[in-house]
Design an enzyme around this catalytic site. Sequence first.
Site, PDB file in Angstrom:
ATOM      1  N   ARG A  72      34.298  53.715  -2.522  1.00 53.89           N
ATOM      2  CA  ARG A  72      34.747  54.430  -3.943  1.00 53.89           C
ATOM      3  C   ARG A  72      33.776  53.884  -4.906  1.00 53.89           C
ATOM      4  O   ARG A  72      33.706  54.319  -5.875  1.00 53.89           O
ATOM      5  CB  ARG A  72      36.157  53.702  -4.226  1.00 53.89           C
ATOM      6  CG  ARG A  72      37.527  54.639  -3.764  1.00 53.89           C
ATOM      7  CD  ARG A  72      38.341  54.115  -4.453  1.00 53.89           C
ATOM      8  NE  ARG A  72      38.447  53.991  -5.351  1.00 53.89           N
ATOM      9  CZ  ARG A  72      38.983  54.648  -6.295  1.00 53.89           C
ATOM     10  NH1 ARG A  72      38.832  55.626  -5.661  1.00 53.89           N
ATOM     11  NH2 ARG A  72      39.065  54.008  -7.668  1.00 53.89           N
ATOM     12  N   ASP A 108      41.148  58.969 -13.117  1.00 56.15           N
ATOM     13  CA  ASP A 108      41.311  59.807 -14.572  1.00 56.15           C
ATOM     14  C   ASP A 108      40.585  58.984 -15.495  1.00 56.15           C
ATOM     15  O   ASP A 108      40.707  59.506 -16.300  1.00 56.15           O
ATOM     16  CB  ASP A 108      42.740  60.152 -14.427  1.00 56.15           C
ATOM     17  CG  ASP A 108      43.213  58.870 -14.091  1.00 56.15           C
ATOM     18  OD1 ASP A 108      43.325  57.999 -13.060  1.00 56.15           O
ATOM     19  OD2 ASP A 108      44.684  59.112 -14.908  1.00 56.15           O
ATOM     20  N   ARG A 140      32.107  44.472   4.658  1.00 60.21           N
ATOM     21  CA  ARG A 140      31.870  45.540   3.934  1.00 60.21           C
ATOM     22  C   ARG A 140      31.563  44.797   2.574  1.00 60.21           C
ATOM     23  O   ARG A 140      31.009  44.926   1.566  1.00 60.21           O
ATOM     24  CB  ARG A 140      32.752  46.503   3.862  1.00 60.21           C
ATOM     25  CG  ARG A 140      32.702  47.999   4.248  1.00 60.21           C
ATOM     26  CD  ARG A 140      33.332  48.777   3.504  1.00 60.21           C
ATOM     27  NE  ARG A 140      33.848  48.989   2.141  1.00 60.21           N
ATOM     28  CZ  ARG A 140      34.396  50.139   1.803  1.00 60.21           C
ATOM     29  NH1 ARG A 140      35.748  50.342   2.173  1.00 60.21           N
ATOM     30  NH2 ARG A 140      34.326  49.334   0.258  1.00 60.21           N
ATOM     31  N   LYS A 175      30.196  40.664  -3.999  1.00 59.97           N
ATOM     32  CA  LYS A 175      30.323  41.943  -3.778  1.00 59.97           C
ATOM     33  C   LYS A 175      30.812  42.878  -5.384  1.00 59.97           C
ATOM     34  O   LYS A 175      29.555  44.163  -5.638  1.00 59.97           O
ATOM     35  CB  LYS A 175      30.663  42.116  -2.505  1.00 59.97           C
ATOM     36  CG  LYS A 175      30.894  43.676  -2.733  1.00 59.97           C
ATOM     37  CD  LYS A 175      31.901  44.048  -1.726  1.00 59.97           C
ATOM     38  CE  LYS A 175      33.838  44.160  -1.510  1.00 59.97           C
ATOM     39  NZ  LYS A 175      33.616  45.408  -2.216  1.00 59.97           N
ATOM     40  N   ASN A 176      31.139  42.453  -5.858  1.00 57.26           N
ATOM     41  CA  ASN A 176      31.757  43.222  -6.808  1.00 57.26           C
ATOM     42  C   ASN A 176      31.338  43.180  -8.573  1.00 57.26           C
ATOM     43  O   ASN A 176      31.167  43.962  -9.153  1.00 57.26           O
ATOM     44  CB  ASN A 176      33.313  43.363  -6.997  1.00 57.26           C
ATOM     45  CG  ASN A 176      34.677  43.802  -5.789  1.00 57.26           C
ATOM     46  OD1 ASN A 176      33.967  44.740  -5.343  1.00 57.26           O
ATOM     47  ND2 ASN A 176      35.688  43.197  -6.649  1.00 57.26           N
ATOM     48  N   ARG A 179      43.897  55.901  -5.545  1.00 60.70           N
ATOM     49  CA  ARG A 179      43.113  55.399  -6.477  1.00 60.70           C
ATOM     50  C   ARG A 179      42.636  56.433  -7.086  1.00 60.70           C
ATOM     51  O   ARG A 179      41.713  56.592  -6.660  1.00 60.70           O
ATOM     52  CB  ARG A 179      42.651  54.670  -6.030  1.00 60.70           C
ATOM     53  CG  ARG A 179      42.704  53.312  -5.438  1.00 60.70           C
ATOM     54  CD  ARG A 179      41.892  52.760  -4.350  1.00 60.70           C
ATOM     55  NE  ARG A 179      41.309  51.279  -5.180  1.00 60.70           N
ATOM     56  CZ  ARG A 179      40.382  50.244  -4.499  1.00 60.70           C
ATOM     57  NH1 ARG A 179      39.926  50.487  -3.030  1.00 60.70           N
ATOM     58  NH2 ARG A 179      39.783  49.819  -5.095  1.00 60.70           N
ATOM     59  N   ILE A 197      48.966  46.070  -8.363  1.00 62.19           N
ATOM     60  CA  ILE A 197      47.927  46.636  -8.917  1.00 62.19           C
ATOM     61  C   ILE A 197      47.582  47.661  -7.500  1.00 62.19           C
ATOM     62  O   ILE A 197      47.180  49.263  -8.629  1.00 62.19           O
ATOM     63  CB  ILE A 197      46.737  45.737  -8.209  1.00 62.19           C
ATOM     64  CG1 ILE A 197      46.831  44.943  -9.432  1.00 62.19           C
ATOM     65  CG2 ILE A 197      45.644  46.733  -9.658  1.00 62.19           C
ATOM     66  CD1 ILE A 197      47.170  45.028 -10.961  1.00 62.19           C
ATOM     67  N   ASP A 234      43.386  40.889  -4.939  1.00 63.13           N
ATOM     68  CA  ASP A 234      42.407  41.115  -3.742  1.00 63.13           C
ATOM     69  C   ASP A 234      42.593  39.499  -2.964  1.00 63.13           C
ATOM     70  O   ASP A 234      41.752  39.432  -2.283  1.00 63.13           O
ATOM     71  CB  ASP A 234      40.217  41.447  -3.873  1.00 63.13           C
ATOM     72  CG  ASP A 234      40.279  42.364  -4.031  1.00 63.13           C
ATOM     73  OD1 ASP A 234      40.247  43.718  -3.877  1.00 63.13           O
ATOM     74  OD2 ASP A 234      39.186  42.702  -5.130  1.00 63.13           O
ATOM     75  N   CYS A 266      42.684  57.033  -0.349  1.00 63.41           N
ATOM     76  CA  CYS A 266      41.783  55.515   0.797  1.00 63.41           C
ATOM     77  C   CYS A 266      42.886  55.112   1.116  1.00 63.41           C
ATOM     78  O   CYS A 266      44.499  55.358   0.962  1.00 63.41           O
ATOM     79  CB  CYS A 266      41.400  54.409   0.136  1.00 63.41           C
ATOM     80  SG  CYS A 266      41.985  53.805  -0.911  1.00 63.41           S
TER      81      CYS A 266
HETATM   82  C1  UD1 Z   1      38.444  46.415  -8.526  1.00 63.10           C
HETATM   83  C2  UD1 Z   1      37.272  46.390  -6.958  1.00 63.10           C
HETATM   84  C3  UD1 Z   1      38.632  46.195  -6.198  1.00 63.10           C
HETATM   85  C4  UD1 Z   1      39.679  45.823  -6.155  1.00 63.10           C
HETATM   86  C5  UD1 Z   1      40.348  46.411  -7.956  1.00 63.10           C
HETATM   87  C6  UD1 Z   1      41.669  45.715  -9.150  1.00 63.10           C
HETATM   88  C7  UD1 Z   1      34.907  46.813  -7.079  1.00 63.10           C
HETATM   89  C8  UD1 Z   1      34.206  47.063  -6.500  1.00 63.10           C
HETATM   90  N1  UD1 Z   1      36.530  47.216  -6.441  1.00 63.10           N
HETATM   91  O1  UD1 Z   1      38.397  48.324  -8.130  1.00 63.10           O
HETATM   92  O2  UD1 Z   1      38.211  45.299  -5.115  1.00 63.10           O
HETATM   93  O3  UD1 Z   1      40.858  44.898  -5.896  1.00 63.10           O
HETATM   94  O4  UD1 Z   1      38.930  46.547  -9.044  1.00 63.10           O
HETATM   95  O5  UD1 Z   1      41.190  44.271  -9.285  1.00 63.10           O
HETATM   96  O6  UD1 Z   1      35.196  46.259  -7.575  1.00 63.10           O
HETATM   97  N2  UD1 Z   1      43.514  53.379 -11.932  1.00 63.10           N
HETATM   98  C9  UD1 Z   1      44.176  54.305 -12.116  1.00 63.10           C
HETATM   99  N3  UD1 Z   1      42.410  55.230 -12.559  1.00 63.10           N
HETATM  100  C10 UD1 Z   1      41.538  55.191 -12.896  1.00 63.10           C
HETATM  101  C11 UD1 Z   1      40.824  54.206 -11.910  1.00 63.10           C
HETATM  102  C12 UD1 Z   1      41.991  53.298 -11.709  1.00 63.10           C
HETATM  103  O7  UD1 Z   1      45.469  54.943 -12.441  1.00 63.10           O
HETATM  104  O8  UD1 Z   1      40.725  56.495 -13.810  1.00 63.10           O
HETATM  105  C13 UD1 Z   1      44.653  52.390 -10.868  1.00 63.10           C
HETATM  106  C14 UD1 Z   1      44.566  52.405  -9.577  1.00 63.10           C
HETATM  107  O9  UD1 Z   1      44.961  53.239  -8.782  1.00 63.10           O
HETATM  108  C15 UD1 Z   1      44.655  50.977  -9.550  1.00 63.10           C
HETATM  109  C16 UD1 Z   1      44.856  50.762 -10.916  1.00 63.10           C
HETATM  110  O10 UD1 Z   1      44.332  51.175 -11.746  1.00 63.10           O
HETATM  111  O11 UD1 Z   1      46.147  50.877  -9.395  1.00 63.10           O
HETATM  112  C17 UD1 Z   1      43.161  49.597 -11.011  1.00 63.10           C
HETATM  113  O12 UD1 Z   1      42.112  49.685 -10.780  1.00 63.10           O
HETATM  114  P1  UD1 Z   1      40.445  49.493 -10.925  1.00 63.10           P
HETATM  115  O13 UD1 Z   1      40.725  48.144 -11.525  1.00 63.10           O
HETATM  116  O14 UD1 Z   1      39.933  50.465 -11.404  1.00 63.10           O
HETATM  117  O15 UD1 Z   1      40.589  49.324  -9.595  1.00 63.10           O
HETATM  118  P2  UD1 Z   1      39.029  49.302  -9.175  1.00 63.10           P
HETATM  119  O16 UD1 Z   1      37.623  49.354  -9.939  1.00 63.10           O
HETATM  120  O17 UD1 Z   1      38.853  50.765  -8.208  1.00 63.10           O
END
Ligand code: UD1
Length: 421
Positions: A95, A127, A401, A22-23, A124, A331, A309, A119
């Site tokens: 998201r 930025d 989902r 999915k991801n 999450r 994370i 995950d 969420c």
């Molecule tokens: C993706 C996966 C999710 C998985 C996660 C971590 C998809 C659709 N989802 O989520 O299943 O759990 O990776 O492996 O692929 N963060 C910030 N600022 C940002 C972006 C992220 O502070 O702009 C933080 C997040 O809150 C979190 C960390 O960075 O603490 C990692 O998040 P991120 O790797 O971005 O996760 P997703 O891409 O949302």
Amino acid sequence: MDRILIQGGVPLRGRIEISGAKNAALPAMAAALLTEEPLELDDVPDVADVGTMRRLLQMLGVETRHPAGHPHRLVLHCPQVIDTTAPWDQVRRMRASVLVLGPLLARAGEAKVSLPGGCAIGPRPIDLHLEGLRRMGAEIELFGGYVHARAPSGLRGAVIRFPKPSVGATENLMMAATLARGETVIEEAAQEPEIVDLARCLVAMGAAIEGAGTSTIRIEGQQRLRGARHRILPDRIETGTYVMAAAITGGELELVGGRLELLGAAADRLAEAGVRLEPTPEGLRASRADGGLVGTDVMTMPFPGFATDLQAQFMALMCIAEGAAMITETIFENRFMHVPELARMGARITVHGATALVRGVPKLHGAPVMATDLRASVSLVLAGLAAEGETEIHRIYHLDRGYERLDQKLAAVGARIERRG
Ligand code: UD1
């Protein structure tokens, strides 16, 4: 509302086909916005999040279809972007909708994407996505709950160093950079296999990308991208979940299409915890080792570390292990919502901040429980499969989902599991 009923205690035996990830499917679908030619994706899992992304892309001008007889092949075609807004109602549902931001900006020069907001598993923010796009020359404003992004004279290559790796931000910027002027370098990039898969898809579309899967990715922008055909990689989280289903029930499963190397550090922690894993010609086989399950500490980390995950599922496994296990989530905040539900089934878990101490018990007992997010819900399924008596799981739309036909796949290997409306 649908619920799942499980009569626990049956060791699972047989073969389960692993679906496409999915991801990896979600960003690859968003990549269809980058070209006016058709993008053909194979092994797209039939899960609700894919349906949500499909509806969003259709609103933006992407025609989507499953060729007859190929339910997992999705053809996406965007001759022209007709709208550049990802509305709140879509982003709130999922998201990963923010993955259209980079491609829209690169192709159409503007995008308006709802801010995801909070969420269930923490704030999450996005930025890092926005800061990266700003460095590439985008003008970004936030008002009315929306990100308004513009790049009237196109995006330009830039050096972007993330303070910490983000999967979604790396994907958004990688896609945006494929059509930017000049070279973009992403440092501290996420190294997840889904990043490598997206890079393969983009390269097939004519992008020039080096270093995907390492911490530094270089992208040389192109004038245009073309259509391509790409097969989505197998779902490592689904694989890990069924590995633990075999171990928690004391059964043996062959996971067809599953790949050991995609599990990263989780493969080592599972082995330490008493899970036997061996590659087979078609995938991998998982069972409980002779010594039984042993309490094993884990800390979630970006790939190749232990995947967040898989944290909830591992906790379910540790609930019936010999000894104690310390599970630390680094994370996401607030990702222990399965703890009170597991406790209702007889688990002994104490949470201190980001760490949960699980003391193994000989048995779990079936109970009515509530699913709260995708991975938390599946941990309750695992617990229910091992528990004595009946477990009734409510709010299972979370499961739909991200897990394709979960109840049917488990029933086919002997689980007494039933979905009721
Ligand atoms: C993706 C996966 C999710 C998985 C996660 C971590 C998809 C659709 N989802 O989520 O299943 O759990 O990776 O492996 O692929 N963060 C910030 N600022 C940002 C972006 C992220 O502070 O702009 C933080 C997040 O809150 C979190 C960390 O960075 O603490 C990692 O998040 P991120 O790797 O971005 O996760 P997703 O891409 O949302």
